[in-house]
Design an enzyme around this catalytic site. Structure first.
Site, PDB file in Angstrom:
ATOM      1  N   LYS A   1       0.838  -1.201   0.000  1.00 41.85           N
ATOM      2  CA  LYS A   1       0.000   0.000   0.000  1.00 41.85           C
ATOM      3  C   LYS A   1       0.883   1.265   0.000  1.00 41.85           C
ATOM      4  O   LYS A   1       2.075   1.183   0.330  1.00 41.85           O
ATOM      5  CB  LYS A   1      -0.943  -0.060   1.204  1.00 41.85           C
ATOM      6  CG  LYS A   1      -1.880  -1.286   1.116  1.00 41.85           C
ATOM      7  CD  LYS A   1      -2.912  -1.321   2.228  1.00 41.85           C
ATOM      8  CE  LYS A   1      -3.798  -2.549   2.082  1.00 41.85           C
ATOM      9  NZ  LYS A   1      -4.888  -2.594   3.065  1.00 41.85           N
TER      10      LYS A   1
ATOM     11  N   PHE B   1     -15.571   1.995   7.267  1.00 41.09           N
ATOM     12  CA  PHE B   1     -14.235   2.503   6.936  1.00 41.09           C
ATOM     13  C   PHE B   1     -14.002   2.630   5.421  1.00 41.09           C
ATOM     14  O   PHE B   1     -12.907   2.966   4.986  1.00 41.09           O
ATOM     15  CB  PHE B   1     -13.151   1.609   7.556  1.00 41.09           C
ATOM     16  CG  PHE B   1     -13.272   0.155   7.157  1.00 41.09           C
ATOM     17  CD1 PHE B   1     -12.780  -0.296   5.942  1.00 41.09           C
ATOM     18  CD2 PHE B   1     -13.889  -0.759   8.010  1.00 41.09           C
ATOM     19  CE1 PHE B   1     -12.897  -1.625   5.575  1.00 41.09           C
ATOM     20  CE2 PHE B   1     -14.014  -2.095   7.642  1.00 41.09           C
ATOM     21  CZ  PHE B   1     -13.515  -2.525   6.423  1.00 41.09           C
TER      22      PHE B   1
ATOM     23  N   ARG C   1      -1.230 -14.772   2.994  1.00 38.44           N
ATOM     24  CA  ARG C   1      -2.007 -14.240   4.122  1.00 38.44           C
ATOM     25  C   ARG C   1      -1.263 -14.491   5.435  1.00 38.44           C
ATOM     26  O   ARG C   1      -1.289 -13.666   6.340  1.00 38.44           O
ATOM     27  CB  ARG C   1      -3.416 -14.851   4.136  1.00 38.44           C
ATOM     28  CG  ARG C   1      -4.227 -14.435   2.913  1.00 38.44           C
ATOM     29  CD  ARG C   1      -5.665 -14.857   2.989  1.00 38.44           C
ATOM     30  NE  ARG C   1      -6.419 -14.118   3.977  1.00 38.44           N
ATOM     31  CZ  ARG C   1      -6.867 -12.877   3.818  1.00 38.44           C
ATOM     32  NH1 ARG C   1      -6.634 -12.234   2.710  1.00 38.44           N
ATOM     33  NH2 ARG C   1      -7.551 -12.289   4.772  1.00 38.44           N
TER      34      ARG C   1
ATOM     35  N   THR D   1      -5.213  -8.603   9.951  1.00 39.56           N
ATOM     36  CA  THR D   1      -5.505  -7.243   9.458  1.00 39.56           C
ATOM     37  C   THR D   1      -5.074  -6.165  10.461  1.00 39.56           C
ATOM     38  O   THR D   1      -4.528  -5.143  10.085  1.00 39.56           O
ATOM     39  CB  THR D   1      -7.037  -7.104   9.227  1.00 39.56           C
ATOM     40  OG1 THR D   1      -7.455  -8.221   8.437  1.00 39.56           O
ATOM     41  CG2 THR D   1      -7.395  -5.836   8.516  1.00 39.56           C
TER      42      THR D   1
ATOM     43  N   ARG E   1       2.575  -7.191   8.675  1.00 38.85           N
ATOM     44  CA  ARG E   1       1.739  -6.154   9.300  1.00 38.85           C
ATOM     45  C   ARG E   1       2.215  -5.858  10.713  1.00 38.85           C
ATOM     46  O   ARG E   1       2.118  -4.723  11.181  1.00 38.85           O
ATOM     47  CB  ARG E   1       0.276  -6.581   9.277  1.00 38.85           C
ATOM     48  CG  ARG E   1      -0.334  -6.383   7.888  1.00 38.85           C
ATOM     49  CD  ARG E   1      -1.657  -7.036   7.763  1.00 38.85           C
ATOM     50  NE  ARG E   1      -2.326  -6.688   6.508  1.00 38.85           N
ATOM     51  CZ  ARG E   1      -3.363  -7.357   6.028  1.00 38.85           C
ATOM     52  NH1 ARG E   1      -3.840  -8.402   6.690  1.00 38.85           N
ATOM     53  NH2 ARG E   1      -3.921  -6.993   4.900  1.00 38.85           N
TER      54      ARG E   1
ATOM     55  N   ASN F   1      -2.572  -0.635   6.919  1.00 38.28           N
ATOM     56  CA  ASN F   1      -1.952  -1.892   7.355  1.00 38.28           C
ATOM     57  C   ASN F   1      -0.965  -2.465   6.342  1.00 38.28           C
ATOM     58  O   ASN F   1      -0.768  -3.672   6.255  1.00 38.28           O
ATOM     59  CB  ASN F   1      -3.028  -2.911   7.756  1.00 38.28           C
ATOM     60  CG  ASN F   1      -3.922  -3.286   6.600  1.00 38.28           C
ATOM     61  OD1 ASN F   1      -3.781  -2.735   5.522  1.00 38.28           O
ATOM     62  ND2 ASN F   1      -4.808  -4.239   6.809  1.00 38.28           N
TER      63      ASN F   1
ATOM     64  N   HIS G   1      -1.802  -5.853   1.266  1.00 41.67           N
ATOM     65  CA  HIS G   1      -3.102  -6.473   1.000  1.00 41.67           C
ATOM     66  C   HIS G   1      -2.875  -7.799   0.288  1.00 41.67           C
ATOM     67  O   HIS G   1      -1.887  -7.974  -0.422  1.00 41.67           O
ATOM     68  CB  HIS G   1      -3.932  -5.553   0.095  1.00 41.67           C
ATOM     69  CG  HIS G   1      -5.099  -6.242  -0.533  1.00 41.67           C
ATOM     70  ND1 HIS G   1      -6.288  -6.418   0.128  1.00 41.67           N
ATOM     71  CD2 HIS G   1      -5.241  -6.836  -1.749  1.00 41.67           C
ATOM     72  CE1 HIS G   1      -7.132  -7.082  -0.662  1.00 41.67           C
ATOM     73  NE2 HIS G   1      -6.514  -7.353  -1.808  1.00 41.67           N
TER      74      HIS G   1
HETATM   75  P1  CMP Z   1      -7.057  -5.350   3.368  1.00 36.50           P
HETATM   76  O1  CMP Z   1      -6.552  -6.691   3.720  1.00 36.50           O
HETATM   77  O2  CMP Z   1      -6.455  -4.656   2.224  1.00 36.50           O
HETATM   78  O3  CMP Z   1      -8.633  -5.456   3.166  1.00 36.50           O
HETATM   79  C1  CMP Z   1      -9.544  -4.417   3.447  1.00 36.50           C
HETATM   80  C2  CMP Z   1      -8.864  -3.245   4.104  1.00 36.50           C
HETATM   81  O4  CMP Z   1      -9.753  -2.408   4.828  1.00 36.50           O
HETATM   82  C3  CMP Z   1      -7.911  -3.733   5.181  1.00 36.50           C
HETATM   83  O5  CMP Z   1      -6.818  -4.390   4.628  1.00 36.50           O
HETATM   84  C4  CMP Z   1      -7.661  -2.428   5.897  1.00 36.50           C
HETATM   85  O6  CMP Z   1      -6.792  -1.560   5.198  1.00 36.50           O
HETATM   86  C5  CMP Z   1      -9.044  -1.830   5.923  1.00 36.50           C
HETATM   87  N1  CMP Z   1      -9.794  -2.168   7.171  1.00 36.50           N
HETATM   88  C6  CMP Z   1     -10.268  -3.372   7.516  1.00 36.50           C
HETATM   89  N2  CMP Z   1     -10.926  -3.290   8.708  1.00 36.50           N
HETATM   90  C7  CMP Z   1     -10.866  -2.008   9.098  1.00 36.50           C
HETATM   91  C8  CMP Z   1     -11.356  -1.274  10.230  1.00 36.50           C
HETATM   92  N3  CMP Z   1     -12.045  -1.877  11.183  1.00 36.50           N
HETATM   93  N4  CMP Z   1     -11.083   0.046  10.307  1.00 36.50           N
HETATM   94  C9  CMP Z   1     -10.391   0.667   9.333  1.00 36.50           C
HETATM   95  N5  CMP Z   1      -9.916   0.030   8.251  1.00 36.50           N
HETATM   96  C10 CMP Z   1     -10.134  -1.287   8.129  1.00 36.50           C
END
Ligand code: CMP
Length: 608
Positions: A460, A507, A535, A541, A555, A565, A568
């Site tokens: 990212k 979000f 993963r 996450t 992460r 984070n 992805h």
């Molecule tokens: P990713 O694995 O790219 O998939 C969806 C993305 O949404 C996740 O990583 C985060 O960047 C974001 N995300 C997921 N859950 C939350 C949350 N509770 N608050 C803010 N951002 C989130």
């Protein structure tokens, strides 16, 4: 029962000359296992063929078995004990593989399927071969040289130490829509494309890249031209190991000056696609030093992959499949894993799976007629099985040695310290472990439990700016191959589409803003079990959770918050394919798989 049906559908039976002729008229690629009546068709390869068929789902790929004695055309194959696989396309023999060599079979199927598609879709010439078994003695001698180019297992398994160079399809040829045509010509001329990246050079990158030409009169024009639009940067090598790609490529592209090229080398790429000295369609490195510099310039991580592979080969590392059966898994798992590590193995991959009856039957195909099979089957489906990919020098032999004899009574009497003696419950008739018997079998069995997959991975924007090198380093040392890479600035529409599964979540708006704040690095990663493995490497996450549960994960180390984070990854295989297509368009993943095999023969053991 269901599997019997599948079995029949997978390989058609060619029982006589008439069937044989029918087979010759089928469209696509036919892989025929020619067998002798007394030993039957080769069973070890069936699961591999099924896997390939399932993964490709390709209507043009067919399998057959033919008994040499009942087909006139196979007269010269009678009485031969080595398994022989004949590849037919358009009624012609296009390849032969002797021996149940899984990696070679897999590679040949994929290569021949691609070649046949080119024949059918683009009218390419079909490369037809002859088999020495069909020749008389004298003809055989005459054809000796020709036969030398037939595929031999040893050649294919030698690690690649090929020379590579950078080739660029320049902005003029790309803008004229000639990219695919040029790529096809490159492949037809016997070059292999190990990487292909579309990118638009910035002016400063172009200056850097052409710094050695800074004193030339047309330098400024050259910079403007090279940064004027997208080009395709390729890493290429020659299919034949003994050929140096650099002079071959220079010869193929022809003289720099298009006018001279047209006069002296009209068949060269520059003569065909260039319009003037500056707009000469393609680039090639002059010599080895320049090729190294250019590789490092465009693909800073390419050589690292090469080195890792080489290091593994040099250390004579091998992989094997180990299975721990359900009965002892629940209670003894940790103890057994500990002992495996103490014996010097790295656990490169592990997976707990509930097998179906059909899967057990497929895996133990060779044992289904044995008297112990019903008990084995019951054991194998009674709970989850733990599959491990173990890595070590001489892993196959070492793992079998510490397992002890397959027969439990014998293990207890003759090898009381072996795993099978030590960990098998007294009342059990079935030993609790499996190990592959040879390297070839290990590869087939590993691909049964850990098929090669592709996943989409993203670094990212903030993480790309701050930790790109560290993240790429970790990806590679975890044994992933970066099959394709693209720096991409997502706009709002793209970001919303990319994350459409999260639309409506609180979000979502923040997430879209975050993803659009700068360039991301989009990658296609490939590895056995890639979706799950990536993963695992990313970690949970939420970085707070990652830090406590998987402190070594990406992460845990690089994420700033649950939103920001760092990385992805697709959550399953379907999403992976969908997102790969969204970002990279219709790319040929089979071609990717082939170039991947050339780069990485082994995956790296996971650091514990
Ligand atoms: P990713 O694995 O790219 O998939 C969806 C993305 O949404 C996740 O990583 C985060 O960047 C974001 N995300 C997921 N859950 C939350 C949350 N509770 N608050 C803010 N951002 C989130």
């Amino acid at each position: 029962m269901a599997s019997k049906k599948k079995e029949i559908a997978l390989q058609i039976t060619i029982g006589n000359q008439e069937h044989w002729e029918e087979m010759l008229s089928s469209k696509g690629l036919m892989v025929v296992d020619v067998y002798q009546a007394w030993c039957g068709p080769c069973k070890t390869v069936v699961s591999l063929f099924r896997k390939i068929k399932n993964e490709l789902g390709d209507d043009l790929l067919h399998f057959a078995v033919a008994e040499a004695d009942s087909v006139d055309a196979l007269e010269n194959y009678r009485g031969k004990c080595e398994p022989t696989f004949l590849f037919y396309a358009g009624g012609e023999l296009v390849a032969i593989v002797r021996g149940a060599n899984a990696p070679l079979l897999q590679k040949t199927i994929l290569n021949q399927l691609i070649a046949e598609k080119k024949v059918l879709d683009q009218g390419a010439k079909r490369e037809v071969i002859k088999d020495e078994a069909l020749f008389t003695k004298e003809e055989e001698e005459e054809e000796e040289e020709e036969n030398a180019i037939m595929i031999h297992a040893e050649d294919e398994l030698v690690p690649p130490k090929k020379s590579c160079t950078v080739a660029i399809i320049k902005p003029d040829a790309v803008a004229h829509g000639k990219t695919n045509e040029i790529i096809m010509k490159i492949q037809e001329a016997g070059f292999e494309i190990l990487a292909n990246e579309e990118r638009t050079m910035t002016e400063s990158e172009a200056r850097d890249f052409y710094q050695h030409r800074a004193r030339e009169e047309k330098f400024e024009e050259l910079i403007q031209f090279m940064s004027s639009g997208p080009c395709h940067v390729l890493i290429i090598s020659k299919s034949r190991d003994d050929e140096d790609v650099i002079p071959a490529w220079r010869e193929f592209i022809g003289p720099t000056d298009v006018e001279i090229a047209k006069k002296e080398k009209p068949e060269s790429l520059r003569a065909q696609y260039g319009t003037e000295v500056l707009f000469n369609a393609v680039h090639g490195s002059d010599n080895r030093e320049q090729a190294s510099r250019e590789l490092a310039f465009f693909f800073p991580n390419f050589r690292k992959i090469d080195k890792t592979t080489e290091a593994l080969h040099n250390r004579n590392l091998e992989r094997t499949l180990a299975l721990i059966r359900p009965e002892i898994l629940k209670e003894k798992k940790d103890e057994i894993l500990q002992k495996i590590r103490e014996a010097g193995f790295s656990i490169a991959m592990q997976k707990e799976v509930m097998l179906t009856e059909e899967q057990v039957q497929e895996f133990y195909r060779e044992h289904t007629d044995k008297d112990y099979y019903p008990a084995l089957l019951q054991h194998m489906i009674s709970g989850p099985v733990l599959a491990l990919a173990l890595v070590k020098e001489h892993a196959v032999e070492h793992w079998r040695r510490i397992l002890g004899p397959a027969n439990l009574a014998e293990a207890i009497n003759k090898a009381p310290n072996s795993f099978r003696a030590e960990f098998s419950p007294k009342e059990s008739a079935i030993n609790q472990f499996h190990g592959s018997t040879s390297q070839e079998e290990a590869e087939i069995e590993l691909s049964f439990f850990f098929p090669v997959e592709y996943t989409l991975a993203t670094i990212k924007p903030d993480a790309l700016a701050e930790h790109q090198d560290e993240i790429l380093e970790k990806i590679q040392s975890a044994g992933f191959t970066i099959s394709q890479v693209k720096e991409t600035c997502l706009n709002r529409d793209m970001a919303e589409e990319f994350y459409k599964e999260h639309r409506g979540k609180p979000f979502f708006e923040q997430l879209v803003n975050y993803m659009c704040q700068g360039p991301c690095l989009m990658m296609i990663l490939s590895k056995e079990n890639a979706v799950e493995e990536w993963r695992k490497l990313m970690g949970p996450t939420n970085p707070a959770e990652a830090q406590t549960t998987v402190p070594e994960s990406l992460r845990s180390k690089f994420a700033k918050s649950i939103l920001q984070n760092a990385v992805h990854g697709s959550s399953n295989k379907t999403h992976a394919m969908e997102k790969i297509q969204f970002i990279f368009g219709d790319i040929d993943l089979e071609q990717e798989r082939i170039s991947q095999e050339k780069q990485m023969d082994y995956i790296l053991p996971e650091e514990e």
